[in-house]
Design a protein around this motif. Structure first.
Motif, mmCIF file in Angstrom:
data_model
loop_
_atom_site.group_PDB
_atom_site.id
_atom_site.type_symbol
_atom_site.label_atom_id
_atom_site.label_comp_id
_atom_site.label_asym_id
_atom_site.label_seq_id
_atom_site.Cartn_x
_atom_site.Cartn_y
_atom_site.Cartn_z
ATOM 1 N N PHE A 80 -30.397 74.933 -5.572
ATOM 2 C CA PHE A 80 -32.026 75.060 -4.689
ATOM 3 C C PHE A 80 -31.947 74.047 -3.024
ATOM 4 O O PHE A 80 -32.807 74.161 -2.098
ATOM 5 N N VAL A 81 -31.240 72.601 -3.544
ATOM 6 C CA VAL A 81 -31.653 71.484 -2.598
ATOM 7 C C VAL A 81 -30.754 72.021 -1.071
ATOM 8 O O VAL A 81 -30.666 71.758 -0.335
ATOM 9 N N LEU A 82 -29.595 72.881 -1.245
ATOM 10 C CA LEU A 82 -29.120 73.126 -0.275
ATOM 11 C C LEU A 82 -29.981 74.343 1.053
ATOM 12 O O LEU A 82 -29.936 73.771 2.167
ATOM 13 N N GLY A 83 -30.613 74.705 0.042
ATOM 14 C CA GLY A 83 -31.957 76.103 0.733
ATOM 15 C C GLY A 83 -32.781 75.112 1.346
ATOM 16 O O GLY A 83 -32.987 75.696 2.508
ATOM 17 N N ALA A 84 -32.848 73.986 0.232
ATOM 18 C CA ALA A 84 -34.533 73.547 1.354
ATOM 19 C C ALA A 84 -33.719 73.076 2.322
ATOM 20 O O ALA A 84 -34.771 72.605 3.402
ATOM 21 N N ALA A 85 -33.070 71.895 2.308
ATOM 22 C CA ALA A 85 -32.305 70.952 3.098
ATOM 23 C C ALA A 85 -31.918 71.811 4.855
ATOM 24 O O ALA A 85 -32.352 71.678 5.912
ATOM 25 N N ALA A 86 -31.571 72.836 4.405
ATOM 26 C CA ALA A 86 -30.742 73.715 5.694
ATOM 27 C C ALA A 86 -32.487 74.776 6.423
ATOM 28 O O ALA A 86 -32.093 74.192 7.612
ATOM 29 N N PHE A 87 -33.092 74.442 5.633
ATOM 30 C CA PHE A 87 -34.197 75.212 6.527
ATOM 31 C C PHE A 87 -35.096 75.012 6.592
ATOM 32 O O PHE A 87 -36.210 74.767 6.915
ATOM 33 N N ALA A 88 -35.282 73.342 6.024
ATOM 34 C CA ALA A 88 -36.190 71.991 6.645
ATOM 35 C C ALA A 88 -35.848 71.885 7.840
ATOM 36 O O ALA A 88 -35.737 71.365 9.264
ATOM 37 N N SER A 89 -34.199 72.155 8.576
ATOM 38 C CA SER A 89 -33.788 71.406 9.626
ATOM 39 C C SER A 89 -33.523 72.581 11.117
ATOM 40 O O SER A 89 -33.965 71.583 11.819
ATOM 41 N N GLY A 90 -33.653 73.994 10.300
ATOM 42 C CA GLY A 90 -33.561 74.696 11.293
ATOM 43 C C GLY A 90 -35.062 74.768 12.098
ATOM 44 O O GLY A 90 -34.715 74.566 13.370
ATOM 45 N N PRO A 91 -36.222 74.352 11.230
ATOM 46 C CA PRO A 91 -37.393 74.833 12.269
ATOM 47 C C PRO A 91 -37.109 73.898 12.882
ATOM 48 O O PRO A 91 -38.210 73.510 14.899
ATOM 49 N N LEU A 92 -37.356 72.332 12.505
ATOM 50 C CA LEU A 92 -37.184 71.660 13.685
ATOM 51 C C LEU A 92 -36.623 71.177 14.882
ATOM 52 O O LEU A 92 -37.078 70.794 16.251
ATOM 53 N N LEU A 93 -35.357 71.410 14.481
ATOM 54 C CA LEU A 93 -33.637 72.078 15.774
ATOM 55 C C LEU A 93 -34.296 72.491 16.544
ATOM 56 O O LEU A 93 -34.873 72.539 17.678
ATOM 57 N N HIS A 94 -35.393 74.362 16.205
ATOM 58 C CA HIS A 94 -35.234 74.963 17.203
ATOM 59 C C HIS A 94 -36.538 74.677 18.115
ATOM 60 O O HIS A 94 -36.922 74.784 19.447
ATOM 61 N N THR A 95 -37.702 73.763 17.648
ATOM 62 C CA THR A 95 -39.113 73.659 18.197
ATOM 63 C C THR A 95 -38.418 73.009 19.160
ATOM 64 O O THR A 95 -38.613 72.088 20.568
ATOM 65 N N PHE A 96 -37.284 71.700 19.059
ATOM 66 C CA PHE A 96 -37.047 70.430 19.278
ATOM 67 C C PHE A 96 -36.756 71.137 21.028
ATOM 68 O O PHE A 96 -36.270 70.688 22.277
ATOM 69 N N LEU A 97 -35.946 71.696 20.619
ATOM 70 C CA LEU A 97 -35.004 72.656 22.029
ATOM 71 C C LEU A 97 -35.694 73.069 22.654
ATOM 72 O O LEU A 97 -35.298 72.769 24.148
#
Length: 390
Positions: free
Chosen positions: A290-307
């Motif tokens: 569960f934590v593996l999925g939550a941590a990874a998919f919290a990072s993805g939108p943040l990085l994409h929007t920032f870039l």
């Protein structure tokens, strides 16, 4: 509509993970060789996505979305009918090209549909389509593959893609399309430190996550002791984690991303370091997934929007390159995990090895945060004026 399409193409990318042992046995290849189906898909997205984004930069967005989904449908159908490893590999690569182009276009349309303060949430909703694919598409596809053969899993992908195609054809609005800035002008965006560091963060952090995730199904069976049916249920928990993570990320305003980004990446690193021990018992294994999925998919939108915010008029190309960066990580992850298995270290060590690049990703994210905090880089929002509803 974009979430629905993302659900279809997201299921197409990772459904093979749940039936990896069945594919290897049926096509008479080793498990690491079967894992290359994930690698080849990732490489195709990484190389083909930006190229197709440039080549299709002047095409109407609605027509392009329809064409992309038609291509994805043909590729999924070819996977279901593949009679040998080579055919399956070729079909997977075509499916990857359609995915790379889809996410580039969908990202631009999403940020254009909302005011600047809601752009992270818009990207997160598209990402939620991928998260939903892990909650429903991948576990159900795994269950179908275990009971009716792995080809039936890809038939399910074809059906989902057809639904997405119908959604695009019936529901996609016409948008006024201002072509991207062009290759030469767009390349200037890659001279910005924050763009290069953001792409590097994507590669490093997701390499570790995908290293662990690619072999999670056999690890849950061989290490934790789950039966195949229970593995499907645990993958459902992983999918729930991805949905929770992307939803949380959507609440972060674009201007605060640089400050928040290191937090989920640190959590992901700690989880990967401990996962070998957590797999020893069923309760802790479920929590770890569960934590593996939550941590990874919290990072993805943040990085994409920032870039996209840092890229300015080159947001479309940078969005595509970031998808490529993710898929570079998706290519490296199975290779690293396969090397651990080939070295005789066992499934318990895969995540710990994957923690090394993720830790480096944390360090790079901290550098980005410091640059923005000191004013050396702007905390900007993605350009929302490139696309507008007609």
């Amino acid at each position: 509509m974009l979430m629905l399409c993302a659900f279809a193409v997201g299921t197409s990318e990772f459904i093979v993970v749940g039936v990896l042992p069945e594919v290897a046995a049926d096509l008479d290849v080793t498990l690491p060789t079967a894992g290359l189906l994930v690698t080849a898909y990732a490489v195709s997205v990484a190389v083909g996505g930006p190229v197709l984004t440039v080549l299709t930069g002047r095409l109407p967005r609605r027509s392009l979305l329809i064409a992309v989904m038609v291509l994805a449908l043909l590729a999924a159908s070819a996977c279901a009918l593949a009679g040998d490893y080579t055919t399956l590999m070729a079909a997977r690569m075509v499916a990857a090209l359609s995915q790379g182009l889809f996410f580039a276009v969908a990202s631009q349309v999403a940020v254009a549909a909302v005011p600047p303060e809601k752009q992270t949430a818009a990207i997160a909703k598209v990402v939620n389509g991928v998260a939903l694919s892990t909650i429903l598409g991948i576990p159900v596809g795994t269950l179908v593959g275990q009971n009716y053969g792995w080809r039936a899993s890809f038939a399910l992908v074809a059906a989902l893609t057809l639904i997405g195609l119908i959604g695009v054809a019936l529901g996609a609005p016409k948008v006024e399309h201002e072509p991207d800035a062009g290759v030469r002008a767009s390349l200037f965006a890659f001279g910005k430190r924050t763009v290069l560091l953001g792409l590097l963060t994507t590669i490093l952090s997701f390499t570790g996550m995908i290293t662990a995730f690619t072999y999670v199904a056999p690890a849950l069976r061989d290490v934790t002791g789950f039966s195949p049916a229970w593995v499907t249920g645990v993958l459902l928990v992983y999918g729930l984690g991805t949905m929770v993570g992307s939803t949380i990320a959507g609440r972060v305003r674009p201007g605060s991303i640089a400050k928040v980004l290191p937090i989920p990446l640190i959590g992901l690193t700690v989880l990967l370091l401990a996962q070998g021990f957590l797999l020893e018992t069923k309760v802790t294994a479920v929590i770890a997934v569960f934590v593996l999925g939550a941590a990874a998919f919290a990072s993805g939108p943040l990085l994409h929007t920032f870039l996209m915010g840092q890229a300015g008029s080159a947001a479309g190309l940078v969005a595509s390159v970031n998808i490529s960066a993710f898929n570079v990580a998706a290519a490296l992850g199975p290779m690293i995990g396969g090397a651990v298995i080939a070295g005789g270290f066992g499934f318990q060590w895969i995540a710990a090895v994957g923690a090394v690049p993720t830790l480096l990703g944390v360090l790079v994210a901290l550098v980005i945060s410091r640059l923005v905090r000191r004013g050396a880089a702007p905390a900007t929002e993605p350009n929302a004026t490139t696309y507008a509803h007609a």
